[in-house]
Design an enzyme around this catalytic site. Sequence first.
Site, PDB file in Angstrom:
ATOM      1  N   LYS A  14       0.826  -1.218   0.000  1.00 40.42           N
ATOM      2  CA  LYS A  14       0.000   0.000   0.000  1.00 40.42           C
ATOM      3  C   LYS A  14       0.859   1.265   0.000  1.00 40.42           C
ATOM      4  CE  LYS A  14      -2.115  -1.165   3.853  1.00 40.42           C
ATOM      5  NZ  LYS A  14      -1.643  -2.502   4.255  1.00 40.42           N
ATOM      6  N   ARG A  89      -9.642   0.652   9.102  1.00 40.84           N
ATOM      7  CA  ARG A  89      -9.249  -0.716   9.448  1.00 40.84           C
ATOM      8  C   ARG A  89     -10.330  -1.445  10.238  1.00 40.84           C
ATOM      9  NH1 ARG A  89      -3.361   0.040   9.075  1.00 40.84           N
ATOM     10  NH2 ARG A  89      -2.252  -1.852   9.607  1.00 40.84           N
ATOM     11  N   ARG A 128      11.610  -6.469   4.849  1.00 39.28           N
ATOM     12  CA  ARG A 128      11.542  -5.045   5.181  1.00 39.28           C
ATOM     13  C   ARG A 128      12.084  -4.808   6.595  1.00 39.28           C
ATOM     14  NH1 ARG A 128       5.705  -2.211   4.944  1.00 39.28           N
ATOM     15  NH2 ARG A 128       5.526  -2.942   7.069  1.00 39.28           N
ATOM     16  N   ARG A 134      11.471  -1.191  12.067  1.00 38.89           N
ATOM     17  CA  ARG A 134      10.161  -1.333  12.692  1.00 38.89           C
ATOM     18  C   ARG A 134      10.106  -2.611  13.518  1.00 38.89           C
ATOM     19  NH1 ARG A 134       5.318  -0.162   8.489  1.00 38.89           N
ATOM     20  NH2 ARG A 134       4.269  -1.448  10.045  1.00 38.89           N
ATOM     21  N   ARG A 146      -0.470  -9.468  13.214  1.00 42.07           N
ATOM     22  CA  ARG A 146      -0.973  -8.399  12.331  1.00 42.07           C
ATOM     23  C   ARG A 146      -1.875  -8.986  11.241  1.00 42.07           C
ATOM     24  NH1 ARG A 146       4.552  -5.958  10.753  1.00 42.07           N
ATOM     25  NH2 ARG A 146       3.414  -4.549   9.363  1.00 42.07           N
TER      26      ARG A 146
HETATM   27  P1  ADP Z   1       0.991  -2.382   7.965  1.00 41.20           P
HETATM   28  O1  ADP Z   1      -0.222  -2.174   7.110  1.00 41.20           O
HETATM   29  O2  ADP Z   1       2.212  -2.731   7.191  1.00 41.20           O
HETATM   30  O3  ADP Z   1       0.760  -3.311   9.121  1.00 41.20           O
HETATM   31  P2  ADP Z   1       0.782   0.325   9.061  1.00 41.20           P
HETATM   32  O4  ADP Z   1       1.908   1.263   8.989  1.00 41.20           O
HETATM   33  O5  ADP Z   1      -0.432   0.621   8.261  1.00 41.20           O
HETATM   34  O6  ADP Z   1       1.435  -1.053   8.654  1.00 41.20           O
HETATM   35  O7  ADP Z   1       0.322   0.125  10.574  1.00 41.20           O
HETATM   36  C1  ADP Z   1       1.233  -0.163  11.608  1.00 41.20           C
HETATM   37  C2  ADP Z   1       0.494  -0.272  12.943  1.00 41.20           C
HETATM   38  O8  ADP Z   1      -0.105   1.019  13.251  1.00 41.20           O
HETATM   39  C3  ADP Z   1      -0.694  -1.238  12.982  1.00 41.20           C
HETATM   40  O9  ADP Z   1      -0.293  -2.568  13.258  1.00 41.20           O
HETATM   41  C4  ADP Z   1      -1.541  -0.633  14.105  1.00 41.20           C
HETATM   42  O10 ADP Z   1      -0.995  -0.925  15.377  1.00 41.20           O
HETATM   43  C5  ADP Z   1      -1.381   0.857  13.881  1.00 41.20           C
HETATM   44  N1  ADP Z   1      -2.424   1.396  12.982  1.00 41.20           N
HETATM   45  C6  ADP Z   1      -2.210   1.944  11.739  1.00 41.20           C
HETATM   46  N2  ADP Z   1      -3.368   2.338  11.181  1.00 41.20           N
HETATM   47  C7  ADP Z   1      -4.342   2.032  12.082  1.00 41.20           C
HETATM   48  C8  ADP Z   1      -5.758   2.166  12.079  1.00 41.20           C
HETATM   49  N3  ADP Z   1      -6.410   2.695  11.035  1.00 41.20           N
HETATM   50  N4  ADP Z   1      -6.448   1.745  13.173  1.00 41.20           N
HETATM   51  C9  ADP Z   1      -5.807   1.216  14.216  1.00 41.20           C
HETATM   52  N5  ADP Z   1      -4.486   1.044  14.291  1.00 41.20           N
HETATM   53  C10 ADP Z   1      -3.745   1.441  13.229  1.00 41.20           C
END
Ligand code: ADP
Length: 188
Positions: A14, A89, A128, A134, A146
């Site tokens: 994404k 989400r 990654r 991270r 996740r």
């Molecule tokens: P990825 O999609 O690769 O897991 P993101 O950078 O989108 O990585 O998200 C990393 C973390 O940030 C998630 O595992 C969650 O803890 C938090 N997070 C990100 N976006 C949201 C969201 N919309 N609602 C709740 N938690 C979120």
Amino acid sequence: MLNLVLFGPPGAGKGTQSTNLIEKYNLVHLSTGDILRGEVTAQTELGLKAKALMDAGNLVPDEVVIGMINNKLEENKNANGFIFDGFPRTTAQAEALDKLLSDKGTSINHMLALQVPDGELIKRLLLRGKDSGRADDANEEVIANRIKTYNDKTAPLINYYQNLGKYTDIEGVGTVNEIFERLTEVIG
Ligand code: ADP
């Protein structure tokens, strides 16, 4: 306005595709993950609370991320449109987003969902993790959590956008360019 939700499990690509799409369509990129990581780095109160949840691969509370998105929409009143990356989400987030956009006289045009098999996701995230720094990419158990969180809480949004006639799935395996072309074909 052109408002896109770029959807898919962790590691689906994404972020990479958002970078290409914002350039082509002159959109503002709103990644809740990036915003949250910024808060963690800046050691704000919000960041300190979010860190433990993120490091374990759990979601941050809906009201927190909805508030963040609301602020960003307010800060970018003259935008051509937005790419929502990693948001919504949960169903509560999707409903809140619809409400925020409709208050501004706009709405989501498409939800584009990148399809990538679990085995490939795990491979990409571990790779990654070697240089992203991270914590949530470094550990296979956290990655599994996740993906589980995605399946339990986030995947139901496919139905939500399907019911609105806005859902399109996109093959997420291939070169970055191939996938970009598939996306732009749908956006038009
Ligand atoms: P990825 O999609 O690769 O897991 P993101 O950078 O989108 O990585 O998200 C990393 C973390 O940030 C998630 O595992 C969650 O803890 C938090 N997070 C990100 N976006 C949201 C969201 N919309 N609602 C709740 N938690 C979120």
